[in-house]
Design a protein around this motif. Sequence first.
Motif, short mmCIF file in Angstrom:
data_model
loop_
_atom_site.label_atom_id
_atom_site.label_comp_id
_atom_site.label_asym_id
_atom_site.label_seq_id
_atom_site.Cartn_x
_atom_site.Cartn_y
_atom_site.Cartn_z
N GLY A 56 68.30 11.68 -2.85
CA GLY A 56 67.68 10.51 -3.47
C GLY A 56 68.07 9.22 -2.78
N VAL A 57 69.35 9.08 -2.44
CA VAL A 57 69.82 7.88 -1.74
C VAL A 57 69.19 7.81 -0.35
CG1 VAL A 57 71.85 6.71 -0.79
CG2 VAL A 57 71.95 7.72 -3.07
N SER A 110 69.04 16.01 3.93
CA SER A 110 70.17 15.88 3.00
C SER A 110 70.51 17.23 2.37
CB SER A 110 69.83 14.88 1.90
OG SER A 110 69.84 13.58 2.39
N VAL A 111 69.50 17.96 2.00
CA VAL A 111 69.73 19.28 1.40
C VAL A 111 70.27 20.24 2.46
CG1 VAL A 111 68.64 21.24 0.25
CG2 VAL A 111 68.02 18.90 -0.41
N VAL A 157 73.39 9.34 7.97
CA VAL A 157 74.15 8.13 7.66
C VAL A 157 74.68 8.19 6.22
CG1 VAL A 157 73.92 5.64 7.23
CG2 VAL A 157 73.03 6.63 9.35
N VAL A 158 73.84 8.61 5.30
CA VAL A 158 74.27 8.73 3.90
C VAL A 158 75.37 9.78 3.78
CG1 VAL A 158 73.56 9.45 1.57
CG2 VAL A 158 72.13 7.86 2.89
N ASP A 159 75.21 10.91 4.45
CA ASP A 159 76.21 11.97 4.38
C ASP A 159 77.54 11.53 4.98
OD1 ASP A 159 76.75 14.85 3.72
OD2 ASP A 159 77.21 14.89 5.87
N LYS A 160 77.50 10.88 6.13
CA LYS A 160 78.73 10.44 6.80
C LYS A 160 79.43 9.30 6.07
CE LYS A 160 78.52 13.26 10.25
NZ LYS A 160 79.33 14.46 10.21
N PHE A 165 78.22 5.32 -0.45
CA PHE A 165 76.97 5.50 -1.18
C PHE A 165 77.20 6.09 -2.57
CE2 PHE A 165 75.20 5.18 3.13
CZ PHE A 165 74.25 4.20 2.90
N ASP A 166 78.17 6.99 -2.71
CA ASP A 166 78.48 7.54 -4.04
C ASP A 166 79.00 6.44 -4.95
OD1 ASP A 166 77.68 10.05 -3.28
OD2 ASP A 166 79.71 10.83 -2.98
N ALA A 167 79.89 5.58 -4.43
CA ALA A 167 80.41 4.47 -5.24
C ALA A 167 79.27 3.52 -5.64
CB ALA A 167 81.47 3.70 -4.46
#
Length: 181
Positions: A56-57, A110-111, A157-160, A165-167
């Motif tokens: 989603g992000v 992402s998945v 980028v989101v994964d790394k 991003f979680d915060a």
Amino acid sequence: MDYKMFRAINRLAGRYSVMDELMIWISNRVRYVYIFLLVFMWFRDYSSKKASRHAGVSALLSLFIHGFIKRVYFKPRPFVKRRVGILIPSKRDSSFPSKHTILVFAVSTSVLLRERMLGAFMWGLSVLTGLSRIWVGHHYPSDIVGSALIGSAASVVVDKNSRFFDALVYRVMDMFNKRIP
């Protein structure tokens, strides 16, 4: 070269009604398959939930990048400059990047980074989505490849940077929860 590849794929449109219907369906409806899979993943386990959240992000980041590129760069769609087979109506906005393609690659990558089997299936659907956008006459192959790279890069980028991003996601969720009694 780009037009030749486009033409090789797009000239098949209108010749095979079953393939035309499949490509139209993929182009217009595959997003519902992705939504279903993400909702399903949300309720499985922690790892799947995290993959769903990252997807989603990544999709939101990809939409932001898409909007930015559309504002600063314009490339006419194939049907604007040439006579091509067009199976479904489209806007006359920029051909690059393809919103459909950028989003499905952002989500599927992402998945794929968290759940290999499901991610590989979704990546295959993403490739078909990109192909369908050429088939229906809306995008050149370079638009699809570029969009796939942007969507996939956004996911990486989101994964790394998952801590950041979680915060951010938790902060937004907290703000949203405070507003609802």
